[in-house]
Enzyme design. Structure first.
Site, PDB file in Angstrom:
ATOM      1  N   CYS A 192     107.177  23.706  63.121  1.00  0.00           N
ATOM      2  CA  CYS A 192     107.485  22.647  64.075  1.00  0.00           C
ATOM      3  C   CYS A 192     106.884  23.095  65.387  1.00  0.00           C
ATOM      4  O   CYS A 192     107.056  24.256  65.790  1.00  0.00           O
ATOM      5  CB  CYS A 192     108.986  22.425  64.198  1.00  0.00           C
ATOM      6  SG  CYS A 192     109.440  21.273  65.505  1.00  0.00           S
TER       7      CYS A 192
ATOM      8  N   THR B 254     101.842  17.578  65.857  1.00  0.00           N
ATOM      9  CA  THR B 254     103.172  17.678  65.265  1.00  0.00           C
ATOM     10  C   THR B 254     102.992  18.039  63.801  1.00  0.00           C
ATOM     11  O   THR B 254     102.020  17.596  63.174  1.00  0.00           O
ATOM     12  CB  THR B 254     103.948  16.350  65.365  1.00  0.00           C
ATOM     13  OG1 THR B 254     105.024  16.337  64.402  1.00  0.00           O
ATOM     14  CG2 THR B 254     103.059  15.158  65.075  1.00  0.00           C
TER      15      THR B 254
END
Length: 232
Positions: free
Chosen positions: A197, A83
């Site tokens: 992202c 992430t």
């Protein structure tokens, strides 16, 4: 081959993609039935999201640090945090676990620097776009100029990530909105747009925009393959 830990589940949609990309990369390099030596610790993203919204980064850091410690106890020698946003607490995770970190911003910055990019745009969660932990690393370590969408655009980017992409939902209207935002960033001089992202690559790809997209998930996975296969 070394053993790599994947700290995932944020969201599991992108973690599954990491697993696939890393194994495909090892197979491409070694051939035959080879696959990656991986340990995956997939956490409950609902807890992370709640702490993010509350600004309780200490709780998130402690939770992820414990997960990383479990990976090390299982035999992991290095770590991928699957992430972008939670690299905000990367230092806490590494200090607690002692694992070698493959940092997603460093992998991304190295690619941009090698390509001769100077002015880049960053898409991601509001935390990644608005806080300094990611942008400043690109500026300080790779001498990049980093711009972000305007406030309304940032709100839309963030909403689509959490309310759609993290739930595995691909909406054509949302793809169009991202295309509009990327086009505006290109008009503002961005030579590349960082998909900061790990879910955004599910929505838009190289054929969807007039400017080069830098998919951090793909770059991170490629760097993981290089780490796994590097001679010790």
């Amino acid at each position: 081959m070394k053993c790599l830990g994947i700290l995932g589940g944020m969201s599991w949609e992108s973690t599954a993609h990491y697993y696939q990309l890393i194994n495909e990369g090892v197979k491409a390099r070694l051939g035959g039935l080879h696959s990656a030596d991986l340990l995956v610790r997939s956490v409950d993203f609902a807890l992370i999201e709640r702490w993010q919204q509350q600004g309780d980064w200490d709780s998130a850091a402690a939770y992820l640090a414990h997960a990383a410690q479990l990976l090390k106890a299982g035999g992991a020698e290095g770590l991928v945090i699957a992430t972008n946003t939670m690299h905000k607490v990367a230092d806490d995770i590494i200090q607690a676990s002692g694992l070698e970190l493959i940092h997603i911003a460093d992998c991304t910055g190295a690619v941009l620097q090698a390509e001769g990019r100077q002015k880049v745009a960053l898409l991601g969660t509001a935390f990644t776009m608005e806080q300094s932990f990611y942008k400043q690393r690109l500026i300080d370590h790779f001498d990049l100029e980093v711009i972000v969408p305007n406030r309304t655009q940032r709100d839309d980017v963030h909403r689509i990530i959490y309310q759609e992409l993290c739930l595995g939902q691909i909406n054509p209207a949302s793809r169009q909105r991202y295309q509009e935002i990327v086009a505006d960033l290109a008009d503002r001089g961005a030579q590349s747009v960082i998909l900061g992202c790990t879910e955004i690559g599910m929505l838009i790809g190289p054929d969807d925009t007039p400017v080069a997209l830098i998919d951090t998930t793909l770059i991170h996975a490629q760097s993981a393959v290089e780490w796994l296969l590097a001679k010790q």
